[in-house]
Design a protein around this motif. Structure first.
Motif, PDB file in Angstrom:
ATOM      1  N   GLN A  21       2.345  -1.963  -1.972  1.00 49.96           N
ATOM      2  CA  GLN A  21       1.412  -0.890  -2.326  1.00 49.96           C
ATOM      3  C   GLN A  21      -0.011  -1.446  -2.519  1.00 49.96           C
ATOM      4  N   THR A  22      -0.084  -2.580  -3.161  1.00 50.04           N
ATOM      5  CA  THR A  22      -1.392  -3.210  -3.383  1.00 50.04           C
ATOM      6  C   THR A  22      -2.012  -3.619  -2.061  1.00 50.04           C
ATOM      7  N   ALA A  23      -1.209  -4.192  -1.178  1.00 52.69           N
ATOM      8  CA  ALA A  23      -1.720  -4.591   0.135  1.00 52.69           C
ATOM      9  C   ALA A  23      -2.207  -3.377   0.909  1.00 52.69           C
ATOM     10  N   ALA A  24      -1.491  -2.285   0.811  1.00 53.66           N
ATOM     11  CA  ALA A  24      -1.907  -1.067   1.509  1.00 53.66           C
ATOM     12  C   ALA A  24      -3.226  -0.552   0.944  1.00 53.66           C
ATOM     13  N   ARG A  25      -3.388  -0.593  -0.394  1.00 50.69           N
ATOM     14  CA  ARG A  25      -4.643  -0.138  -1.007  1.00 50.69           C
ATOM     15  C   ARG A  25      -5.810  -1.035  -0.592  1.00 50.69           C
ATOM     16  N   VAL A  26      -5.593  -2.336  -0.596  1.00 49.24           N
ATOM     17  CA  VAL A  26      -6.640  -3.266  -0.200  1.00 49.24           C
ATOM     18  C   VAL A  26      -7.037  -3.034   1.256  1.00 49.24           C
ATOM     19  N   TYR A  27      -6.063  -2.851   2.119  1.00 47.43           N
ATOM     20  CA  TYR A  27      -6.329  -2.610   3.535  1.00 47.43           C
ATOM     21  C   TYR A  27      -7.136  -1.320   3.699  1.00 47.43           C
TER      22      TYR A  27
END
Length: 159
Positions: A21-27
């Motif tokens: 989820q964090t990676a998706a938000r950062v992306y």
């Protein structure tokens, strides 16, 4: 299903899910930032171009304005000095209209004396010695006098 539920609530699974989820938000934020950055750069470039054009267009007139204001200030100062000088000359002219002042100045400059008075001129002793030294120059050849004059002027320029 019990294994799936147990796997769903395990710490490793939760950490993995949070990481995704964090990676998706950062992306998503990087994508938005890049899109926003490219749109803002064009506007910023246009704004910078307009500002530079305005600065170049206004630089010469502003320089002329400042120099003309300085020239006006100089002319006003000169006019004030000329007025003061005219006032001083008017005062001097009025003083010369007075007979007592004129008589005093004539006596001082021309060494005039009134009938019955005795005039004295005090000579500076240093000036008398200097004139005697100059009399010795008449006995020497002319080129020696010229060379001494060059030496004296050179010494005066250095000192």
């Amino acid at each position: 299903m019990a294994v799936k539920d147990r796997d769903r609530f395990s710490t490793a699974t939760r950490i993995k899910l949070i990481g995704e989820q964090t990676a998706a938000r950062v992306y998503r934020s990087q994508t938005k930032r890049q899109a926003r950055r490219s749109r803002l750069t064009g506007r910023a470039a246009l704004l910078a171009l307009v500002l530079c054009t305005l600065i170049v267009a206004l630089a010469y007139p502003m320089r002329q304005y400042v120099s003309q204001r300085a020239e006006i200030a100089d002319l006003q100062r000169e006019r004030q000095e000329a007025r003061e000088r005219v006032e001083q000359l008017r005062d001097l002219k009025a003083r010369w209209q007075d007979d007592a002042y004129a008589e005093q100045r004539i006596r001082l400059r021309l060494h005039y004396v009134m009938p019955g008075e005795t005039g004295f001129i005090v000579v500076d002793p240093d000036a008398a010695e200097q004139s005697r030294a100059d009399q010795g120059a008449a006995d020497r050849p002319w080129y020696s006098n010229v060379w001494d004059g060059v030496d004296k002027s050179d010494a005066a320029a250095d000192g």
